[in-house]
Design an enzyme around this catalytic site. Sequence first.
Site, PDB file in Angstrom:
ATOM      1  N   ASP A 276      -6.635   8.187 -49.439  1.00  0.00           N
ATOM      2  CA  ASP A 276      -5.943   7.288 -48.513  1.00  0.00           C
ATOM      3  C   ASP A 276      -4.544   6.974 -49.071  1.00  0.00           C
ATOM      4  OD1 ASP A 276      -7.158   5.056 -46.214  1.00  0.00           O
ATOM      5  OD2 ASP A 276      -5.192   4.669 -47.126  1.00  0.00           O
TER       6      ASP A 276
ATOM      7  N   HIS B  73     -13.270   8.697 -39.360  1.00  0.00           N
ATOM      8  CA  HIS B  73     -13.177   8.876 -40.810  1.00  0.00           C
ATOM      9  C   HIS B  73     -14.109   7.890 -41.489  1.00  0.00           C
ATOM     10  CE1 HIS B  73     -10.071   6.160 -39.309  1.00  0.00           C
ATOM     11  NE2 HIS B  73     -10.250   5.433 -40.403  1.00  0.00           N
TER      12      HIS B  73
HETATM   13  P1  5GP Z   1      -8.822   2.683 -40.336  1.00  0.00           P
HETATM   14  O1  5GP Z   1      -8.002   1.424 -40.373  1.00  0.00           O
HETATM   15  O2  5GP Z   1      -8.552   3.456 -39.053  1.00  0.00           O
HETATM   16  O3  5GP Z   1     -10.291   2.479 -40.593  1.00  0.00           O
HETATM   17  O4  5GP Z   1      -8.328   3.560 -41.550  1.00  0.00           O
HETATM   18  C1  5GP Z   1      -7.214   4.401 -41.460  1.00  0.00           C
HETATM   19  C2  5GP Z   1      -6.779   4.703 -42.873  1.00  0.00           C
HETATM   20  O5  5GP Z   1      -5.943   5.827 -42.848  1.00  0.00           O
HETATM   21  C3  5GP Z   1      -6.000   3.571 -43.531  1.00  0.00           C
HETATM   22  O6  5GP Z   1      -6.679   3.150 -44.709  1.00  0.00           O
HETATM   23  C4  5GP Z   1      -4.641   4.192 -43.818  1.00  0.00           C
HETATM   24  O7  5GP Z   1      -4.096   3.779 -45.057  1.00  0.00           O
HETATM   25  C5  5GP Z   1      -4.946   5.676 -43.794  1.00  0.00           C
HETATM   26  N1  5GP Z   1      -3.858   6.522 -43.366  1.00  0.00           N
HETATM   27  C6  5GP Z   1      -3.092   6.343 -42.257  1.00  0.00           C
HETATM   28  N2  5GP Z   1      -2.208   7.354 -42.139  1.00  0.00           N
HETATM   29  C7  5GP Z   1      -2.432   8.174 -43.201  1.00  0.00           C
HETATM   30  C8  5GP Z   1      -1.834   9.408 -43.623  1.00  0.00           C
HETATM   31  O8  5GP Z   1      -0.913   9.930 -43.018  1.00  0.00           O
HETATM   32  N3  5GP Z   1      -2.315   9.961 -44.763  1.00  0.00           N
HETATM   33  C9  5GP Z   1      -3.343   9.400 -45.468  1.00  0.00           C
HETATM   34  N4  5GP Z   1      -3.740  10.042 -46.577  1.00  0.00           N
HETATM   35  N5  5GP Z   1      -3.940   8.259 -45.095  1.00  0.00           N
HETATM   36  C10 5GP Z   1      -3.484   7.652 -43.966  1.00  0.00           C
END
Ligand code: 5GP
Length: 114
Positions: free
Chosen positions: A31, A100
């Site tokens: 992440d 994810h």
């Molecule tokens: P959610 O909030 O949808 O459960 O988690 C999304 C996660 O994706 C977040 O922890 C955020 O930091 C991560 N994230 C968002 N964009 C990117 C990216 O471009 N690359 C990576 N490696 N992580 C990302």
Amino acid sequence: MGNDCVFCQISAGLHPADVVYESDTVLAFRDIHPQAPIHVLIIPRRHIARIADLEPGDAAVMGNVMVAARLVAEQLGVEDAYRLVVNSGRNAGQSVFHIHVHLLAGRRFAWPPG
Ligand code: 5GP
Ligand code: ZN
């Protein structure tokens, strides 16, 4: 591939990521805003927006995602203690609409999560 989906772009190699595991159906990468010393995202390569959108035919790939989580934990040496989190829907904390599983490890986690 989901148009404008950053995780589809990562899966296709079109957007950089620190990949820790890959197979035909699953990809795992670190992440960019880690919430723990180890924070890896495990995704199905195929675009599915949310857990809420899963269909019976998705069972195998989601099983592969969970087995990959186990392999990533072992590979990173945290198999004794890790947390898996999946947010489904914006109010649950989902910000990227490609399924994810967060694998978090390397610190203590509170329960209930709040
Ligand atoms: P959610 O909030 O949808 O459960 O988690 C999304 C996660 O994706 C977040 O922890 C955020 O930091 C991560 N994230 C968002 N964009 C990117 C990216 O471009 N690359 C990576 N490696 N992580 C990302
Ligand atoms: Zn996608």
